[in-house]
Design an enzyme around this catalytic site. Sequence first.
Site, mmCIF file in Angstrom:
data_model
loop_
_atom_site.group_PDB
_atom_site.id
_atom_site.type_symbol
_atom_site.label_atom_id
_atom_site.label_comp_id
_atom_site.label_asym_id
_atom_site.label_seq_id
_atom_site.Cartn_x
_atom_site.Cartn_y
_atom_site.Cartn_z
ATOM 1 N N ASP A 491 0.856 -1.176 0.000
ATOM 2 C CA ASP A 491 0.000 0.000 0.000
ATOM 3 C C ASP A 491 0.895 1.230 0.000
ATOM 4 O OD1 ASP A 491 -2.665 1.259 0.278
ATOM 5 O OD2 ASP A 491 -1.800 2.031 2.123
ATOM 6 N N GLU A 493 1.015 5.596 0.683
ATOM 7 C CA GLU A 493 0.365 6.841 1.091
ATOM 8 C C GLU A 493 0.981 7.928 0.215
ATOM 9 O OE1 GLU A 493 -2.091 6.822 3.155
ATOM 10 O OE2 GLU A 493 -1.829 4.770 3.858
ATOM 11 N N HIS A 634 -4.688 3.236 7.802
ATOM 12 C CA HIS A 634 -4.268 4.442 7.094
ATOM 13 C C HIS A 634 -2.790 4.751 7.276
ATOM 14 C CE1 HIS A 634 -8.317 5.067 5.826
ATOM 15 N NE2 HIS A 634 -8.742 5.067 7.072
ATOM 16 N N ASP A 639 -2.316 -0.719 6.373
ATOM 17 C CA ASP A 639 -3.299 -1.038 5.332
ATOM 18 C C ASP A 639 -2.865 -2.261 4.520
ATOM 19 O OD1 ASP A 639 -4.830 0.971 6.190
ATOM 20 O OD2 ASP A 639 -4.710 2.221 4.396
#
Lengths: 678, 129
Positions: A491, A493, A634, A639
């Site tokens: 994942d 960000e 998050h 995640d």
Amino acid sequence: MPARHKLLSLWLLLSGVTFFAGLLCAAWLDSQIQPTGNLRLIIWGVSLASGLLIFLLGFVLEARLMRPLRHLQVQVARMAANPDAQDDYPPEGWLETLQPDLNQLRQGWRQDRALLADARIQGAKDAARIRQELEALLQVLKLPLLLCDQHQRLLLFNPAAEKLFAENPALGLGRRLEELLPAPSLIDALQNLPKDGSPRQLLLPHRNRWFLCDLRRVVASQGEALLMLEDTTERQQSDMRWRKPLSTLLPALRGHAANLATAGELLSNGGTTAELNQRLQLAMQEDSQALSGLISELAQLLEALHLDQGQLTDTWSNDLWQALTPSLSQQEISLTPIGIPLWVRADTPSLLGLLQKVIQLLQQVTNKKDFEAEIQLGNNRVYLDLIWQGQPLHLKQLKEWSELPLANEEISPKLGDILRRHSSDWWSLADLDQNFARLRMPLPAATRVYPPLPTIEARPEFHDFSIADLPPPTNELGQLALNQLELVVFDTETTGLELRKGDKIISIGACRIINGRLLAQEVFDQKVNPGRAIPPASTKIHGLVDADVEKSPPISVVLPRFREFVGNGVLVAHNAAFDLLAVTLEGAEAGIEFTMPVLDTLLLSRGLDENLEGHGLDALAKRFQLTFPPNTRHTALGDARVTAELLLTLLSRLEARGITTLEAALELQNTVMHNKKS
Amino acid sequence: MAKVLVVDDEPNIVLSLEFLMQQAGFDVTTALDGESAMALVTENPPDLVLLDISLPGISGFEVLEQLRSQESFKRLPIVMLTAHGREVEREKGLALGADDYITKPFSTRQLVEKVQALLNESSQGLQED
């Protein structure tokens, strides 16, 4: 459009059309017949009743049948994924009578699972005991060990190997050895190892270091090979440091010595002229001066050689003081380290013995209980000073101490021997203020500068022998079973959602699934300096601000390491299109490609439960009751882990629908995407 | 004439140094061990000492330490002249108060120059006092 929405639209349309048709019919009859009284009421009532009836019937069907069916679908999916899930949706409406049957099914399902788990625990008990013994052995073994299967996949590595490859993310269970040590000679040697288990040796390069590798086939196995590694870089460099100067020094020494001998012989034989005598004397003077210089060089070289070849290792001074503290505390002696800690080269066990003994002796002589210890950087040396309040010691005293044995055993070395082992000596001097005195022992300095890295915690997962049962790695990944794939769930960000308009990655997190098992410790977790400000709107989502990433490496450093971590794995992400675009766009600049197949848990979930709404990560985590530590959602790694748990939940359900291979899963994803577009 | 005391347990070296120092115009006395060196220094204080480390009985380092512990010899120029050439020994000699540390083999010319320079510094120091 989901089927439920279609049905809803159809119902409203039918109700509306019937209602208005009835309305028109009643109005027409009213105008034609012009009824009065009850007849008029009956005509209007009958004409409008059919529309209202269909409308009400829809409500009843929704409440008594459709909603209970949806709840049953969620409940059954949840049960399939997790038999221990709560029963939030008991059968209701017209399905209420299913309750006893469903309870029985659930109970049976749970019992079967419990029985299976018990059997597994029971059967694994003996294996666990053997495993514990093996783990205990491997944990303490200082020799870095790797065990790989016949396809060169890692089945085991010990903490010493983990330390050796601390900077290399390619060390991981199930990973190919060629990713960790990409040397053709190694792969070749592994394929041609003698079957009787006799060893082969190789010298392998690894990031500016040289590893001596002893490899052998494990006898009576399915072709597993054991690799024992040794970092020989220092030894080789040390050899180079003295071999070359020695090879030039010795001929020069011989030459000057021969000149001297010849001149001396000529002079002692007599019969030479006064002029020749003078020339010979001059030559002897020049040769003896050159010899003096060469002897000094030789002496320095021998001293360096002595230090290189001893038992000396790099030791962090704070570790020395820490090791001394327990035994000194027992004697109520306090030793306070002062100054800046440094690396020294020491034969640590014997140096510790010497320090312990000397501090006891100092305590007896000075009658003090409080000492300070300081390490100072000198010229190519480090001064180890023990400090006390009072006068310095006399050399006579130190000479006596040098003759004391370290322990009472006959073979015990003397304190002077230990000093000599460190090419050292000791003396005592007063501090400038004359209040304090110190005992000084110069020690060889180490070349290292930075404090030691924090000790790597012993990790619970450093072997998985079931990897050897996996099918051989192949280019036809598509035919591999989903639960046998090496999956890297990741994942990202980012600074925002507009990746094509300049939003950048600020964090990448990933974890690995091998053999249907999420490896707890095998993770990639790295913040990235995006080279631009993080907008407050995105901070609200991931909580990261500029200060969190300003000291992090840029994506050009992080992405190659992430690519190494991914290795030959299949990528997995939730809403993979976004995360894949993020790494692909950044990778394009660095020439890094992500061309492997990608599984998307969002598409897979839609494919499985197309009639259910809510396929976001939060909604699915709630639906399947996935648990995660607080404050990890998050974050990139948090995640990625939830996505991995979700994928494992989906895998069993995919399997139940006959979707067992990577190819079938990719096909399902394509169908979902196609349906969505159309 | 400046007085130089040569302390070494090797008679051949003592002979050479005695000859070399006399040639350079110094008044030379010699000692073959630490005890006699201490006695000579006390009886007839020299202006400079050439001191070896390996001596029978008390070592050159100890002679140095004892001399430096006495107020009257705190500023007496002392040159360690020794076959012990390790860096740590040189550091130890200088830490204990030697003015210079010369390892064998050495250049005679440089030794004489060093002795003269130290004697000049010493006499200047005395004049300033």
